[in-house]
Design an enzyme around this catalytic site. Structure first.
Site, PDB file in Angstrom:
ATOM      1  N   PHE A   1      86.366  97.269 -65.398  1.00 51.09           N
ATOM      2  CA  PHE A   1      85.912  95.917 -65.696  1.00 51.09           C
ATOM      3  C   PHE A   1      86.877  95.239 -66.660  1.00 51.09           C
ATOM      4  O   PHE A   1      87.563  95.889 -67.444  1.00 51.09           O
ATOM      5  CB  PHE A   1      84.486  95.906 -66.264  1.00 51.09           C
ATOM      6  CG  PHE A   1      84.347  96.450 -67.671  1.00 51.09           C
ATOM      7  CD1 PHE A   1      84.486  95.623 -68.778  1.00 51.09           C
ATOM      8  CD2 PHE A   1      84.057  97.797 -67.885  1.00 51.09           C
ATOM      9  CE1 PHE A   1      84.343  96.127 -70.073  1.00 51.09           C
ATOM     10  CE2 PHE A   1      83.911  98.310 -69.173  1.00 51.09           C
ATOM     11  CZ  PHE A   1      84.055  97.466 -70.270  1.00 51.09           C
ATOM     12  N   CYS A   2      86.931  93.910 -66.563  1.00 52.98           N
ATOM     13  CA  CYS A   2      87.674  93.111 -67.531  1.00 52.98           C
ATOM     14  C   CYS A   2      86.692  92.096 -68.118  1.00 52.98           C
ATOM     15  O   CYS A   2      85.484  92.352 -68.157  1.00 52.98           O
ATOM     16  CB  CYS A   2      88.900  92.460 -66.882  1.00 52.98           C
ATOM     17  SG  CYS A   2      88.528  91.351 -65.512  1.00 52.98           S
ATOM     18  N   TRP A   3      87.167  90.955 -68.570  1.00 52.62           N
ATOM     19  CA  TRP A   3      86.284  90.023 -69.271  1.00 52.62           C
ATOM     20  C   TRP A   3      85.236  89.416 -68.336  1.00 52.62           C
ATOM     21  O   TRP A   3      84.038  89.446 -68.595  1.00 52.62           O
ATOM     22  CB  TRP A   3      87.113  88.930 -69.946  1.00 52.62           C
ATOM     23  CG  TRP A   3      86.335  87.790 -70.502  1.00 52.62           C
ATOM     24  CD1 TRP A   3      86.453  86.479 -70.180  1.00 52.62           C
ATOM     25  CD2 TRP A   3      85.298  87.849 -71.499  1.00 52.62           C
ATOM     26  NE1 TRP A   3      85.566  85.705 -70.898  1.00 52.62           N
ATOM     27  CE2 TRP A   3      84.837  86.524 -71.721  1.00 52.62           C
ATOM     28  CE3 TRP A   3      84.700  88.887 -72.214  1.00 52.62           C
ATOM     29  CZ2 TRP A   3      83.821  86.218 -72.623  1.00 52.62           C
ATOM     30  CZ3 TRP A   3      83.685  88.584 -73.116  1.00 52.62           C
ATOM     31  CH2 TRP A   3      83.261  87.261 -73.313  1.00 52.62           C
TER      32      TRP A   3
ATOM     33  N   TYR B   1      82.781  92.253 -68.135  1.00 46.25           N
ATOM     34  CA  TYR B   1      82.077  92.478 -69.397  1.00 46.25           C
ATOM     35  C   TYR B   1      81.025  91.405 -69.658  1.00 46.25           C
ATOM     36  O   TYR B   1      79.908  91.699 -70.106  1.00 46.25           O
ATOM     37  CB  TYR B   1      83.079  92.503 -70.564  1.00 46.25           C
ATOM     38  CG  TYR B   1      82.408  92.566 -71.910  1.00 46.25           C
ATOM     39  CD1 TYR B   1      82.004  93.778 -72.453  1.00 46.25           C
ATOM     40  CD2 TYR B   1      82.129  91.400 -72.639  1.00 46.25           C
ATOM     41  CE1 TYR B   1      81.352  93.843 -73.678  1.00 46.25           C
ATOM     42  CE2 TYR B   1      81.477  91.449 -73.860  1.00 46.25           C
ATOM     43  CZ  TYR B   1      81.092  92.673 -74.381  1.00 46.25           C
ATOM     44  OH  TYR B   1      80.439  92.728 -75.580  1.00 46.25           O
TER      45      TYR B   1
END
Length: 364
Positions: free
Chosen positions: A95-97, A124
């Site tokens: 996952f990223c932002w 996130y």
């Protein structure tokens, strides 16, 4: 390859699936999830350069710069780290932002290396929103019981061996008093809230059941309990753990002296005893106003005498100031707090009796 996308956030946390946090280290440090490790696509400096480029020249220019910054051996090293994680944790995810470019790029690079690894839809931000909403729902719908008792009665230890409990102090990495600080730092507020929600979700896989929490104030060290939880705890019934004074002294001796010294020596090596001593001095100093100057000075004198004996190989003198601390400070404070508000007491007894009571209640 399929480029898997995960949308079932609840199952993700229930299964405790390992996660790769692709955000920059500074983002990770502000708060992530208990099962996440930081393996960023870009360093803080690289991310700042790409962000500046995006602001001035647009998305495509920022993407091009990102590919230029993370290329060659640096790119190969990061792919190797992700690939090793994927092989070690085949049920994990990325996952990223916001589930955007960073996780898509990483997923594609892994696919190019022959690894089909899922990413989390929404990243996130979506996971954090889910946990906030779910925690509020669980607080509203879950019956609460508070475990109360005097300092040193062994509440945390009892909670840790009972089903259907949430150890707030464990999540906060703090024992909730002036002497409660740990060597390792507390989590950030965000990380604490995330961990609280994650644990509560695991405790409530089916219909909401009662949860037992330790009776806490609004904050534990540097972290705050959610407002909705504080309000519900204020009206919750209590179970009181009763422990003989001598056993409480023993419990505090083991926590403040035996365990803390062992942790200090493990962390600070030859400076361990000095760090341990300073921790006790500072902890006592923080409550000097509540003790009153005369009471503080008397305890400080006993503490220094105990240090002298301890350096000579005898730690038992610490029991004297611990006994006085309990009888002159913690017990009067507990009695005062108990008298401030009427609370419904469900049960009162020693550890084995409380354990039997809770097991009966929890299994009904």
């Amino acid at each position: 390859m399929s480029h898997q996308l995960i949308t079932d956030y609840r199952q993700l946390f229930i299964e405790d699936r390992p996660l790769v946090d692709l955000r920059a280290p500074a983002e990770f440090a502000r708060g992530s999830f208990s099962q996440a490790v930081s393996l960023p696509l870009m360093s803080d400096e690289e991310r700042a350069k790409v962000g500046t480029c995006y602001k001035h020249y647009g998305q495509q220019a920022a993407i091009n710069l990102g590919h230029k910054l993370v290329s060659g051996q640096l790119k190969a090293d990061r792919i190797a780290a992700w690939a090793e994680f994927a092989r070690t944790h085949p049920k994990g995810a990325l996952f990223c932002w916001r589930g955007g470019l960073r996780s898509q790029i990483t997923q594609q690079w892994l696919a190019d290396a022959g690894i089909d690894y899922p990413r989390i839809a929404g990243g996130y931000k979506a996971l954090r929103r889910f946990l906030i909403d779910e925690l509020e729902r669980l607080i509203a719908t879950t019956p609460l019981v508070l475990l109360a008792g005097r300092t040193g009665c062994g509440k945390t230890e009892l909670l840790q061996r009972l089903p259907g409990t949430v150890d707030l102090e464990g999540l906060a990495n703090h024992r909730g008093s002036s002497f409660g600080g740990q060597i390792q730092p507390q989590p950030t507020q965000i990380a604490f809230e995330n961990a609280l929600a994650e644990l509560w979700i695991k405790q409530n896989r089916g219909e909401p059941e009662g949860i037992m929490l330790e009776d806490e104030s609004g904050h534990i060290g540097s972290v705050m309990l959610p407002q909705s939880l504080r309000e519900k705890m204020a009206a919750a019934p209590v179970v009181i753990l009763e422990t003989p004074f001598e056993q409480r002294v023993e419990n505090i001796f083991n926590e403040y002296i035996v365990q803390r010294l062992a942790d200090s020596v493990s962390h600070y090596a030859e400076q361990g005893f000095e760090q341990f001593s300073e921790y006790l001095r500072q902890s006592l100093y923080r409550i000097r106003r509540r003790l009153g100057m005369e009471g503080y000075q008397a305890l400080a004198k006993l503490l220094e005498k105990a240090f002298i004996r301890h350096r000579q190989g005898d730690a038992q003198a610490h029991r004297e100031w611990i006994s006085k601390l309990l009888s002159d400070y913690y017990d009067p404070m507990y009695d005062y707090q108990l008298g401030k508000k009427a609370r419904h007491c469900l049960f009162s007894g020693q550890a084995s009796e409380v354990e039997a009571f809770w097991l009966r209640q929890h299994n009904e």
